[in-house]
Design a protein around this motif. Structure first.
Motif, PDB file in Angstrom:
ATOM      1  N   SER B  42       0.832  -1.213   0.000  1.00  0.00           N
ATOM      2  CA  SER B  42       0.000   0.000   0.000  1.00  0.00           C
ATOM      3  C   SER B  42       0.864   1.259   0.000  1.00  0.00           C
ATOM      4  O   SER B  42       0.497   2.284  -0.581  1.00  0.00           O
ATOM      5  CB  SER B  42      -0.927   0.019   1.214  1.00  0.00           C
ATOM      6  N   GLN B  86      -7.751   0.437  -0.915  1.00  0.00           N
ATOM      7  CA  GLN B  86      -7.977  -0.734  -0.057  1.00  0.00           C
ATOM      8  C   GLN B  86      -9.138  -0.445   0.902  1.00  0.00           C
ATOM      9  O   GLN B  86      -9.979  -1.302   1.125  1.00  0.00           O
ATOM     10  CB  GLN B  86      -6.692  -1.040   0.722  1.00  0.00           C
ATOM     11  N   ASP B 171      -5.637  -1.878  -5.074  1.00  0.00           N
ATOM     12  CA  ASP B 171      -5.045  -2.294  -3.805  1.00  0.00           C
ATOM     13  C   ASP B 171      -6.013  -3.190  -3.042  1.00  0.00           C
ATOM     14  O   ASP B 171      -6.960  -2.708  -2.424  1.00  0.00           O
ATOM     15  CB  ASP B 171      -4.663  -1.065  -2.974  1.00  0.00           C
ATOM     16  N   GLU B 172      -5.752  -4.477  -3.101  1.00  0.00           N
ATOM     17  CA  GLU B 172      -6.585  -5.478  -2.418  1.00  0.00           C
ATOM     18  C   GLU B 172      -8.066  -5.267  -2.676  1.00  0.00           C
ATOM     19  O   GLU B 172      -8.887  -5.335  -1.751  1.00  0.00           O
ATOM     20  CB  GLU B 172      -6.306  -5.475  -0.915  1.00  0.00           C
TER      21      GLU B 172
END
Ligand SMILES: Nc1ncnc2c1ncn2[C@@H]1O[C@H](COP(=O)(O)OP(=O)(O)O)[C@@H](O)[C@H]1O
Ligand SMILES: [Mg+2]
Lengths: 484, 251
Positions: B42, B86, B171-172
């Motif tokens: 991240s 995220q 991101d995820e």
């Protein structure tokens, strides 16, 4: 942490916006000498060719004012006001009876154009009737014909004194008596102009009514007075806006607004207050001491105050409702923004007297720079006000860490059946929110405008459509700065 | 080359998190970045998108041939860098519609184009909503407010579809999604994929990579990319976990 610190710096820049309405109109004016004595009061009354009873009213108010002290309970700090250093009457010259727009001083028209206010026919499209008050005198009331068709009276208070003296005499000072407070006494003694409106029984006013106030001349105070009567079953939506030029010295504005609603009548009163707030360094700006009060006299009547307060160096203002009629409803929706060195102490009073009366208070404070922003509210339920209900929500949003936000809610209930709810929150614009916006391409300044407008939405939604847009822009501009 | 990262070092509050990372992406490619929690994935995304507080102490981030180390986040975004967060952020009182229109117009202003017309904007919204199977009521609500976890992630992909970035970092985006939502997200990416753009997909699980097929898989550990390979590497990680990587690099 670094992240926070950097944002703080930017917030600081962003929140040191400059006032964009600060031009001076070069108009010759007809003024009273500086200072306040009985002679000043007589001078004003004479200038306006007033009847004897009104001069008496003014003189009583003046004599009472002499016995009072300026209130000091608000969270406001300013050097003492020298009441002898103020000009209490200033009229743009030439002043003669105006029949149509063509006769208005072109400089004056230009002023209104700069303010984005057109007194001309385009207003017909947006359906707004405008009364405009510069310094002390009402210069033009548009839309008389449409209003006359419905027997609606909408004119300057000076004209009302001339043409509808019985109505003015019946209501003037009945909701805000001159004994109410220091500034109310002062206004009652020297008020110069303002708007008067009477909506007859059963009439829904088909257009928005609106007054624009502007202080123009130097060293003058503005003391306008507005009186609004909605008879049984009547409805009106009313908006006032105001601006002032940039000046190094502080200028005093002490207004009174009185509203009376009879059975089943409703008044929506909206304000977009944009008086000059002073420079970034806190020099100059308007001292805004205003008494606004509505009396829900009849059953099922309703008074709703909506205010967007972005201007003034000092704001002292508590638009209130006296809920006298059974089932009457009072509302207060407020956004108050303070930036740089501005100070605001504002809120409302909801006085429940009738049975089944209801009030709602939604207050959104936004503080930036080194400003101070206080909510001060009173909810009072008297002994006989069975089943009174109040809901209050007071939120504060802080931009930066040099500003202050305060909440002073007072609740006094004298009746066990009352339900009074109060909620309060304080928040900050988070770095996460700013970064999220920026990652979508929205720069920091726009992001702050967007987030602040979102925060204030509940209140902005209460404004008439055209003015909601104006108010949104104003919020963004107020917090705008020199970020590249 | 769309993105070229050379010897990147990033610190947060004086603590070095990214410790000399090299990485490049060409147009038309999909890169997966995997790795244990806390290894700086991240942080890398934040450095590429220009988040304040993420200080680049050494190295260069080059996007479309220009060093962007000092660019503001909004400039990077308007040049075509997009991040699917995220943890998407809530903005009370700001409708998705208003937010998207502001973002789209910011981009247009940056490119010296006039604001999008109301009609064109609404048509585009409808088209892209279908792409990610997002409900109309979501776009009327405030940004991410009251959205479920899955809705928030879909909303990120919806925004990506609206803004049509050249480089998208996810991101995820797959964390916490059920298989149906996962397919919707993957479908969105696959439809947007072209020879003109590229994706960096940060994920823990090989699961997403069954639907978004990467050209390259990188393993990140302790602030560096320690291993790169093809799609097969993801499967190997799935089977063997990260322990063997940690053991290899911890001494
Ligand atoms: N804002 C922050 N402040 C301080 N430390 C942080 C911050 N963000 C991340 N870190 C630290 O940086 C390291 C990498 O975190 P992160 O990039 O979120 O890892 P990943 O995404 O790979 O799980 C962790 O040790 C984390 O604690
Ligand atoms: Mg992470």
């Amino acid at each position: 942490m670094r992240d926070e610190k950097k944002n703080k710096d930017v917030l600081e820049e962003v929140t040191t916006g400059e006032y964009k309405y600060g031009f001076v109109t070069d108009i010759e004016s007809d003024q009273a000498a500086k200072g306040l004595t009985e002679d000043t009061v007589r001078f004003i009354s004479k200038k306006k060719n007033e009847p004897e009873w009104l001069l008496e009213f003014r003189l009583k108010a003046y004599r009472h004012w002499l016995t009072l002290e300026e209130p000091d309970w608000a969270l406001l700090h300013h050097p003492p006001i020298d009441y002898q250093d103020i000009i209490y009457y200033s009229a743009p010259r030439p002043k003669k009876e105006l029949e149509n727009l063509d006769e208005i001083d072109p400089e004056l028209l230009d002023t209104f154009n700069k303010l984005g206010i057109s007194l001309e026919e385009q207003k017909r499209l947006s359906g707004v009737a405008v009364d405009a008050v510069i310094d002390s005198v009402s210069v033009k009331t548009t839309f008389q014909d449409t209003l006359a068709k419905h027997d609606i009276i909408f004119c300057s208070i000076s004209d009302a004194v001339k043409n509808h003296p019985d109505l003015v005499k019946k209501y003037l000072g009945t909701v805000v008596p001159y004994t109410d407070n220091y500034f109310a006494a002062l206004n009652s003694a020297v008020f110069s102009d303002g708007s008067f409106c009477y909506i007859p029984k059963g009439v829904r006013c088909p257009i928005e009514l609106s007054t624009y106030f502007r202080i123009n001349a130097a060293n003058t105070g503005q003391f306008e007075r507005t009186l609004l009567i909605a008879d049984e079953g009547a409805y009106v939506s009313y908006l006032e806006g105001c601006t002032a030029p940039m000046r190094d010295e502080n200028q005093l504005h002490a207004a009174i607004v009185e509203i009376v609603t009879y059975d089943d009548a409703e008044v929506k009163y909206s304000t977009v207050q944009n008086w000059y707030p002073g420079s970034k360094e806190g020099k100059g700006g308007i001292y805004n001491f205003v008494t606004k009060r509505g009396l829900c006299k009849g059953r099922n009547s309703k008074i709703s105050w909506t205010q967007v307060e972005t201007g003034s160096a000092i704001t002292w203002k508590y638009p209130s409702c006296i809920l006298l009629g059974d089932n009457s409803v009072g509302e207060f929706y407020s956004v108050a923004v303070t930036n740089n060195y501005q100070q605001a102490d504002t809120g409302t009073k909801m006085i429940h007297i009738g049975k089944n009366t209801k009030s709602t208070i939604i207050s959104k404070g936004i503080s930036a720079g080194r400003s101070n922003n206080s909510y001060r509210g009173l909810v009072r339920v008297s002994k006989n006000a069975d089943n009174a209900r109040n809901y209050s929500q007071c939120d504060s949003l802080l931009l930066g860490d040099k500003c202050g936000a305060h909440t002073f809610p007072y609740i006094k209930t004298g009746n066990d059946t009352a339900i009074v709810e109060h909620e309060a929150t304080t928040s900050k614009i988070s770095d996460d929110q700013l970064f999220y916006c920026q990652q979508r391409g929205i720069d920091k300044e726009k992001a702050i405008g967007l987030i602040v407008n979102g925060y204030a939405k509940q209140v902005l939604n209460k404004l008439p459509m055209e003015f909601a847009v104006e108010a949104q822009k104003l919020l963004a501009i107020t917090l705008e700065g020199s970020v590249g | 080359m769309l993105l070229n990262i050379k010897n990147l070092h990033v610190s947060i509050d004086g603590k070095e998190i990214i410790k000399g990372l090299n990485f490049s992406v060409n147009k038309g490619e999909i890169h997966a970045i995997m790795g244990p929690n806390g290894t700086g994935k991240s942080t890398l995304a934040a450095a590429i998108t220009g988040r304040e507080g993420y200080e680049i102490t050494q190295g260069e981030i080059i996007f479309k041939g220009q060093v962007i180390n000092d660019w503001s986040p909004d400039k990077r975004a308007n040049e075509g860098v997009f991040l699917s967060f995220q943890y998407p952020i809530e903005i009370p009182g700001v409708s998705m519609t208003n937010f998207m229109r502001t973002a789209l117009n910011a981009r247009r202003e940056y490119r010296k184009l006039p604001p999008v017309s109301a009609g064109d904007f609404l048509r585009k919204m409808e088209e892209k909503k279908k792409l990610v199977d997002i409900q109309s009521k979501l776009t009327n609500r405030s940004v991410n407010e009251g959205f479920s976890g899955g809705e928030k992630k879909k909303n990120e992909i919806f925004q990506m579809a609206m803004l049509e970035p050249e480089l998208a970092i996810l991101d995820e985006t797959d964390s916490g999604l059920d298989i149906d939502a996962l397919k919707v997200v993957a479908n969105g990416v696959n439809q947007l994929k072209s020879g003109e753009n590229a994706f960096i997909v940060i994920t823990h699980y090989q699961r997403l990579l069954e639907y978004i097929v990467p050209d390259f898989v990188h393993v990140m550990y302790d602030g560096r990319i320690v291993k790169s390979g093809g799609k097969g590497l993801a499967l190997e990680l799935e089977e063997r976990g990260y322990e063997w990587i940690k053991e290899q690099f911890d001494d």
